[in-house]
Design an enzyme around this catalytic site. Structure first.
Site, PDB file in Angstrom:
ATOM      1  N   CYS A  82       0.806  -1.222   0.000  1.00  7.85           N
ATOM      2  CA  CYS A  82       0.000   0.000   0.000  1.00  7.85           C
ATOM      3  C   CYS A  82       0.839   1.272   0.000  1.00  7.85           C
ATOM      4  CB  CYS A  82      -0.958   0.016   1.196  1.00  7.85           C
ATOM      5  SG  CYS A  82      -0.221   0.598   2.739  1.00  7.85           S
ATOM      6  N   CYS A 178      -6.754  -0.330   8.982  1.00  4.74           N
ATOM      7  CA  CYS A 178      -5.426   0.294   8.990  1.00  4.74           C
ATOM      8  C   CYS A 178      -4.959   0.445  10.426  1.00  4.74           C
ATOM      9  CB  CYS A 178      -5.472   1.656   8.289  1.00  4.74           C
ATOM     10  SG  CYS A 178      -3.886   2.524   8.278  1.00  4.74           S
ATOM     11  N   GLN A 304      -1.892  19.082  11.789  1.00  7.41           N
ATOM     12  CA  GLN A 304      -0.876  18.050  11.964  1.00  7.41           C
ATOM     13  C   GLN A 304      -1.539  16.708  12.236  1.00  7.41           C
ATOM     14  OE1 GLN A 304       2.348  17.632  11.720  1.00  7.41           O
ATOM     15  NE2 GLN A 304       3.063  19.714  11.360  1.00  7.41           N
ATOM     16  N   TYR A 333       2.629  30.054   6.162  1.00  4.18           N
ATOM     17  CA  TYR A 333       2.046  28.717   5.983  1.00  4.18           C
ATOM     18  C   TYR A 333       1.437  28.275   7.320  1.00  4.18           C
ATOM     19  CZ  TYR A 333       5.555  28.943   2.205  1.00  4.18           C
ATOM     20  OH  TYR A 333       6.340  29.325   1.148  1.00  4.18           O
ATOM     21  N   GLU A 354      -1.725  32.014   5.028  1.00  3.90           N
ATOM     22  CA  GLU A 354      -2.060  30.650   4.583  1.00  3.90           C
ATOM     23  C   GLU A 354      -2.862  30.737   3.301  1.00  3.90           C
ATOM     24  OE1 GLU A 354      -2.867  26.844   3.882  1.00  3.90           O
ATOM     25  OE2 GLU A 354      -1.516  27.427   5.514  1.00  3.90           O
ATOM     26  N   ASP A 403       6.376  27.002   8.177  1.00  7.91           N
ATOM     27  CA  ASP A 403       6.052  25.568   8.192  1.00  7.91           C
ATOM     28  C   ASP A 403       5.458  25.223   6.829  1.00  7.91           C
ATOM     29  OD1 ASP A 403       5.428  22.969   8.761  1.00  7.91           O
ATOM     30  OD2 ASP A 403       3.978  23.414  10.353  1.00  7.91           O
ATOM     31  N   CYS A 430       8.477  19.091   7.105  1.00  6.73           N
ATOM     32  CA  CYS A 430       8.240  17.654   6.987  1.00  6.73           C
ATOM     33  C   CYS A 430       9.145  17.045   5.923  1.00  6.73           C
ATOM     34  CB  CYS A 430       6.770  17.381   6.649  1.00  6.73           C
ATOM     35  SG  CYS A 430       6.223  18.110   5.087  1.00  6.73           S
TER      36      CYS A 430
END
Length: 475
Positions: A82, A178, A304, A333, A354, A403, A430
């Site tokens: 997956c 999941c 998040q 952001y 944003e 971010d 990230c």
């Protein structure tokens, strides 16, 4: 030694030396770098060579000839197919070590800039059931493994509900549960499978753009236990499709208190899981609490995905910012205000930007709900040329928090931050690779004094990174 089975198949045995970016396993054969997935350092594996590039060869693991002591049995039956939990086979303590190393590699090899302290990785206590959001796709072409294809068993391949197979936008792996999300979300996923079969619903075909069912969005609150789920389809045009939607909406009584069910419609060719809300049962949003702030989260807003570990990430960013009561803070952001609102409680004023209007609406509602009045939120496309004029109209910042998405900051934003010359920049990312790239540009005037890796995504190679940048004196 290389061997051939078919005219186009070439197999070689290699020893895995290390793990690279995105968790890829790296070995060598005849001086050529071989990249494959699913193997671990120290293992000898037989691989099938797939594609030859200038500096490396893509390959797939065919057989494990020897195994690492770091290998464990993945608990998920879909592991390796997956594309979700790509590191379930790697012991969790070694996941932490490799994630930290990948952040180091990003700054040393990609950014090629010096940095101060690289702290130990902040690991979470909860390593399964931590995701507060999952997006499942309906597909008109179900993915089968080689074992399933050769098993002799018959499978329905014209309908699937699950996750996309890596690298195949048109192929979906059927999944009914999941390990990463809440148990209540599993029940909805399984029930949706059953209803789709009962009403013989067609799945949207991403190639031909025909078919009814498109996405199933599942969000959960770690604070309240409530669920927000959205079924996204094209416009219903048959009695069966209408009945399917109505039956799906009727499961509200089986969900935790405060839950929301939404039917949304999207006739767009875009594969993004978003649509126009046609029906809604429940409050229409979730609530989460972090750092003493209560957040309202709308169906399609960004938040998040690991609420349980969020206080650690926010704490690292705000403590690193060292915000004073008289400071003006920019939060670029800003999403729904995850960093803006706690920062506002420490500062004189916060200004957030944003792109997504629903996130800005949530951010403003979150500020009002928490009686935070010293923050202003603006809908701004920071990648558009006009954004710079907007930023120029803002009050001079003492601290800038960024971010951005995985692609990092737009070059014009990086350039503007150099001209703004705030004493402190806190870069939450990230994607350490794009973070290091942007920090390399900012290194013209800033030093990276500390980097903290934060594991927000256990069982995967993904890692968050918080970098603290200080402007050099005289710059």
């Amino acid at each position: 030694m290389a061997r051939k089975e078919k005219r186009d198949d070439v197999f070689v045995e290699i020893e895995i030396e290390t793990l690279g970016f995105e968790g890829v396993a790296i070995g060598r054969h005849d001086g050529k770098v071989i990249l494959c997935k699913g193997a671990l350092p120290g293992e000898r594996v037989l691989v099938r060579l797939l594609k030859n590039h200038k500096k490396h060869v893509d390959a797939e693991v065919v057989e494990l000839r020897s195994t690492s002591n770091d290998r464990r049995t993945p608990p998920c039956p879909h592991f390796g197919v997956c594309g979700g939990c790509t590191w379930q086979h790697l012991a969790e303590d070694r996941q932490s070590e490799w994630k930290r190393q990948h952040v180091i590699d990003a700054f040393e090899r990609l950014g090629r800039i010096p940095f101060g302290e690289m702290t130990s990785l902040r690991s979470p206590e909860k390593t399964y059931g931590y995701r507060n959001k999952m997006e499942f796709s309906f597909g008109a072409s179900a993915w089968l493994t080689r074992e399933e294809i050769h098993s002799g068993e018959e499978f329905t391949t014209s309908f699937a509900l699950g996750l996309h197979v890596p690298g195949r936008f048109d192929k979906v792996r059927n999944i009914t549960s999941c390990l990463l999300h809440a148990d209540a979300a599993d029940r909805i996923l399984s029930h949706t499978h059953a209803l789709a079969a009962e009403y013989r619903i067609s799945a949207h075909n991403q190639r031909s753009h025909v078919g009814f069912a498109r996405h199933l969005l599942l969000r959960s609150s770690a604070t309240t236990g409530s669920i927000l789920t959205a079924l996204i389809t094209t416009t219903p045009s048959s009695d069966a499709e209408i009945a399917f939607v109505n039956a799906w909406m009727n499961q509200a009584t089986d969900l935790p208190e405060g839950s929301t069910l939404i039917h949304a419609v999207s006739n767009s060719r875009s594969p993004v899981a978003i649509g126009s809300i046609e029906k809604s049962v429940g409050p229409g949003y979730l609530e989460e609490v972090s750092h003493g702030v209560t957040y309202r989260i709308s169906p399609f807003s960004f938040f998040q995905t690991n609420t349980f570990h969020l206080p650690i990430l926010v704490g690292e960013a705000l403590d690193g910012a060292d915000i004073r009561a008289e400071d003006v803070v920019w939060d670029l952001y800003c999403g729904t205000g995850t960093l803006s609102l706690p920062a506002a409680r420490r500062s004189h004023r916060v200004i957030g930007a944003e792109l997504v209007q629903s996130s800005i609406d949530d951010a403003r509602a979150n500020a009002e709900r928490n009686s935070i009045t010293n923050v202003d939120f603006h809908t701004v496309d920071l990648h558009a040329p006009a954004a710079i004029d907007v930023l120029k109209s803002w009050q001079q910042p003492d601290v800038v928090i960024v971010d951005p998405p995985r692609n990092g900051m737009h070059p014009q934003v990086v350039a503007h931050l150099l001209s703004v010359a705030a004493p402190t920049i806190v870069y939450v990312s990230c994607n350490p690779a794009t973070q290091a790239r942007d920090c390399a540009v900012l290194h013209e005037a800033y030093d990276v004094v500390r980097v903290t890796p934060v594991d927000m995504f256990p069982q995967t190679w993904h890692v968050e990174s918080v970098a603290i940048l200080k402007r050099r004196v005289g710059q």
